[in-house]
Design an enzyme around this catalytic site. Structure first.
Site, PDB file in Angstrom:
ATOM      1  N   THR A  50      33.284  41.974  45.060  1.00  0.00           N
ATOM      2  CA  THR A  50      33.630  42.628  43.796  1.00  0.00           C
ATOM      3  C   THR A  50      32.500  42.490  42.783  1.00  0.00           C
ATOM      4  OG1 THR A  50      35.975  42.267  44.198  1.00  0.00           O
ATOM      5  CG2 THR A  50      35.337  42.752  41.934  1.00  0.00           C
ATOM      6  N   CYS A  51      31.893  41.318  42.727  1.00  0.00           N
ATOM      7  CA  CYS A  51      30.802  41.084  41.776  1.00  0.00           C
ATOM      8  C   CYS A  51      29.604  41.979  42.079  1.00  0.00           C
ATOM      9  CB  CYS A  51      30.372  39.619  41.824  1.00  0.00           C
ATOM     10  SG  CYS A  51      31.704  38.452  41.483  1.00  0.00           S
ATOM     11  N   SER A  52      29.256  42.080  43.344  1.00  0.00           N
ATOM     12  CA  SER A  52      28.053  42.809  43.753  1.00  0.00           C
ATOM     13  C   SER A  52      28.244  44.316  43.854  1.00  0.00           C
ATOM     14  CB  SER A  52      27.567  42.301  45.112  1.00  0.00           C
ATOM     15  OG  SER A  52      27.119  40.980  45.005  1.00  0.00           O
TER      16      SER A  52
END
Length: 162
Positions: A50-52
């Protein structure tokens, strides 16, 4: 500690990053934020899906738009070491404005009251996903996610607040 909220003063803390000369640097959050409008984006971990793939790319892609709204700094903080943050930053070759800062021991994350205990999953203490809009060290917007959610802290959520 209670999570940081609108109206709170942004606590100071020291984070690490590699500068443009590939030198490891320690930087005070207050040195980046005093007298300026900044965005602080917190993520559970570098290279996580999700972050990337969702959270950080939006800030990289819309950094120019944020700059036109007088945002002086866009800071991405994760409980990772500076070497990991340096490698992660390189996965965004189009990035010109987002700084990737390491909070390796989660000390600054604790000051914000935004720690996420993932010990049961073998991941230790991480940061909750969040986005803070800060103006001259005062929090104007606090977009804090619950658990691993990604519903309120996107770049579009921050742009609406500007």
């Amino acid at each position: 500690m209670a999570p940081i909220k609108v109206g709170d003063a942004l606590p100071d803390g020291t984070l690490a990053h590699f500068d443009e000369n590939d030198q490891l640097q320690q930087v005070s959050i207050h040195s980046l934020a005093a007298g300026k409008k900044i965005i602080v984006v917190g993520v559970p971990g570098a290279f996580t899906p999700t972050c990337s793939l969702k959270h950080v790319p939006g800030y990289v892609e819309k950094a120019e738009e944020l700059k036109t709204k007088d945002v002086a700094e866009i800071l991405v903080i994760s409980v990772n070491d500076p070497f990991v943050m340096k490698a992660w930053a390189k996965t965004f070759p189009e990035n010109k404005h987002v700084k990737f800062l390491a909070d390796g021991s989660a000390a600054y994350t604790h000051k914000l009251g935004l720690e996420l205990d993932l010990n049961e999953k073998g991941l230790g203490v991480r940061a909750r996903r969040f986005a803070l809009l800060v103006d001259d060290l005062i929090v104007k917007e606090a977009k804090l996610e619950e658990g691993g959610e990604f519903t309120v802290s996107s770049v579009d959520d921050i742009l609406k607040a500007l």
